[in-house]
Scaffold this active site. Structure first.
Site, PDB file in Angstrom:
ATOM      1  N   ARG A  76       1.088  -1.154  -0.297  1.00 52.66           N
ATOM      2  CA  ARG A  76      -0.224   0.187   0.091  1.00 52.66           C
ATOM      3  C   ARG A  76       1.073   1.120   0.043  1.00 52.66           C
ATOM      4  NH1 ARG A  76      -5.805   0.501   3.445  1.00 52.66           N
ATOM      5  NH2 ARG A  76      -5.926  -1.133   1.513  1.00 52.66           N
ATOM      6  N   LYS A  96      -7.893 -13.492   6.295  1.00 54.02           N
ATOM      7  CA  LYS A  96      -7.937 -14.164   4.954  1.00 54.02           C
ATOM      8  C   LYS A  96      -7.394 -14.765   4.111  1.00 54.02           C
ATOM      9  CE  LYS A  96      -8.436 -10.157   2.877  1.00 54.02           C
ATOM     10  NZ  LYS A  96      -8.018  -8.802   1.866  1.00 54.02           N
ATOM     11  N   LYS A 148       2.166  -7.869   4.859  1.00 56.01           N
ATOM     12  CA  LYS A 148       1.586  -6.742   4.188  1.00 56.01           C
ATOM     13  C   LYS A 148       2.998  -5.401   4.035  1.00 56.01           C
ATOM     14  CE  LYS A 148      -1.992  -4.470   2.436  1.00 56.01           C
ATOM     15  NZ  LYS A 148      -3.018  -5.026   1.329  1.00 56.01           N
ATOM     16  N   ASP A 158      -1.560  -3.033  -4.386  1.00 60.05           N
ATOM     17  CA  ASP A 158      -2.405  -2.644  -2.993  1.00 60.05           C
ATOM     18  C   ASP A 158      -3.274  -0.796  -3.683  1.00 60.05           C
ATOM     19  OD1 ASP A 158      -4.609  -3.673  -1.118  1.00 60.05           O
ATOM     20  OD2 ASP A 158      -3.478  -1.850   0.550  1.00 60.05           O
ATOM     21  N   SER A 166      -2.055  -6.703 -11.828  1.00 51.73           N
ATOM     22  CA  SER A 166      -3.071  -5.461 -11.088  1.00 51.73           C
ATOM     23  C   SER A 166      -4.169  -5.992 -11.622  1.00 51.73           C
ATOM     24  CB  SER A 166      -2.756  -4.018 -10.796  1.00 51.73           C
ATOM     25  OG  SER A 166      -1.915  -3.996  -9.749  1.00 51.73           O
ATOM     26  N   ALA A 217     -12.965   0.867  -2.037  1.00 49.03           N
ATOM     27  CA  ALA A 217     -11.676   1.633  -2.252  1.00 49.03           C
ATOM     28  C   ALA A 217     -11.410   1.484  -0.738  1.00 49.03           C
ATOM     29  CB  ALA A 217     -12.282   2.975  -2.338  1.00 49.03           C
ATOM     30  N   ALA A 251     -14.875  -5.301  -1.337  1.00 46.71           N
ATOM     31  CA  ALA A 251     -13.142  -5.794  -1.618  1.00 46.71           C
ATOM     32  C   ALA A 251     -12.364  -4.673  -0.567  1.00 46.71           C
ATOM     33  CB  ALA A 251     -12.606  -5.668  -2.847  1.00 46.71           C
ATOM     34  N   ALA A 252     -12.946  -3.781   0.153  1.00 51.38           N
ATOM     35  CA  ALA A 252     -12.107  -3.285   1.185  1.00 51.38           C
ATOM     36  C   ALA A 252     -11.291  -3.890   2.129  1.00 51.38           C
ATOM     37  CB  ALA A 252     -13.229  -1.693   0.974  1.00 51.38           C
ATOM     38  N   ASN A 253     -10.543  -3.627   2.199  1.00 54.09           N
ATOM     39  CA  ASN A 253      -9.469  -3.958   4.210  1.00 54.09           C
ATOM     40  C   ASN A 253     -10.043  -3.352   5.005  1.00 54.09           C
ATOM     41  OD1 ASN A 253      -8.370  -6.046   2.582  1.00 54.09           O
ATOM     42  ND2 ASN A 253      -7.029  -4.940   1.386  1.00 54.09           N
TER      43      ASN A 253
END
Length: 336
Positions: free
Chosen positions: A45, A69, A81, A115, A137, A230, A251-253
């Site tokens: 990210r 996940k 991450k 990300d 992506s 988003a 889909a947003a984390n």
């Protein structure tokens, strides 16, 4: 420096690599949350964080989400991450090459991809220096969309509905939001698109024959399903209390801005598919080279998992978030 260690302790995170490269302006954190089931997987990210502590906290939260996940998706992988602190002096090409070198040095302990805020050319620069990045992506976004679509279908089935004619609010017209909107349109659902960039939202709505809504207004819009795609944290306590959708699946984390929002949604009988299930298609696809032909079966299986979790939550008067997390931890503890 003590603040950074305090941040790790608060998130129960034990492993973190701080990456600094003054010539390129790179300031990044790679957090390895858990490797019980296998190598840590998680995206990169890129964001303009206000402080190193904020960046590390975000990385730790997202890495923990990836642990859960990967577990509930049935992957032989743990969670990790990377976050890159964006700023005016960042030489992105040089910085991401350097980050690629650091990922390569980990020898496969951390597998990564794109990300929010990270561009394809950033991933391409990383791929020049590491084998452990998936730079495509678009492929990952399509996989995420397939998983979310299946989970939305599971919600519709529990309510005696079909995808055709369903009104779905897609928040975010980026690469994942676009992929999901197109997938929804193909099955006859009606898309209400929103984005902070209204021009981008309007272009997506025109493409799929849908409507446009403001980014903030979508949370309270007249839709069947709200699908944040988003940034995370958009469904806070007020949104959970006032939203008109009967299902939340995106889909947003870390979609929920407050853990108590899950309790409110449950009390209001709003179906909530936790993002650790709904958005797992991306990490499954990213590891597909090792999964061979099993990857697509795992993506298709997300719908069944969602339906099972929603049913158990209703039967036990619990929340889907609590059920999903418990299942994920149970799989991890079973091999400890």
């Amino acid at each position: 420096m003590d603040d950074l260690f305090d941040t790790l302790a608060a998130q129960d995170t034990g492993r973190c690599i701080m990456v600094s490269d003054p010539p390129s302006g790179l300031r990044a954190f790679v957090v390895i949350d858990d490797t019980t089931l296998g190598p840590a997987a998680g995206g990169v990210r890129t964001h303009r964080y206000t402080s190193a502590r904020e960046a590390l906290s975000d990385a730790a939260l997202l890495a923990r989400a990836m642990t859960l996940k990967c577990s509930i998706a049935g992957l032989a992988a743990g969670g990790g991450k990377a976050v890159v602190m964006d700023h005016a002096g960042l030489d992105r090409e040089r910085a991401f090459r350097k980050l690629g070198e650091r990922v390569e040095e980990l020898g496969g302990l951390f597998r990564t991809a794109g990300d929010l805020g990270t561009q394809d050319r950033d991933l391409a620069a990383m791929a020049e220096r590491t084998r452990f990045v998936t730079p495509d992506s678009a492929m990952l976004a399509e996989a995420v969309a397939r998983g979310v679509l299946g989970c939305i279908s599971a919600c519709a089935s529990l309510r005696g509905r079909q995808l055709k004619g369903l009104r779905v609010g897609v928040q975010g017209a980026g690469i994942i939001g676009r992929a999901l909107a197109r997938a929804l349109a193909r099955v006859g659902a009606h898309v209400i698109a929103s984005d902070l960039d209204i021009t981008r939202a309007r272009a997506l709505a025109n493409e799929v024959g849908g409507e446009v809504c403001s980014a903030g207004g979508l949370l309270l819009a007249d839709v069947d399903v709200l699908s944040p795609c988003a940034v995370g944290g958009v469904v806070d306590l007020e949104a959970a209390q006032r939203m008109r959708a009967w299902a939340l699946c995106g889909a947003a984390n870390n979609c929920l801005g407050d853990p108590q929002a899950a309790e409110i949604l449950s009390a209001r009988h709003i179906l909530h598919v936790p993002d650790l299930i709904a958005s797992a298609g991306g990490v499954i696809c990213g590891l597909s080279r090792e999964l061979e032909d099993h990857g697509e079966a795992l993506i298709q299986g997300l719908a069944e998992t969602a339906q099972s979790v929603l049913a158990e939550a209703e039967a036990t008067n619990s929340t889907p978030q609590r059920i999903a997390e418990a299942r994920a931890w149970a799989r991890i503890r079973a091999v400890c």
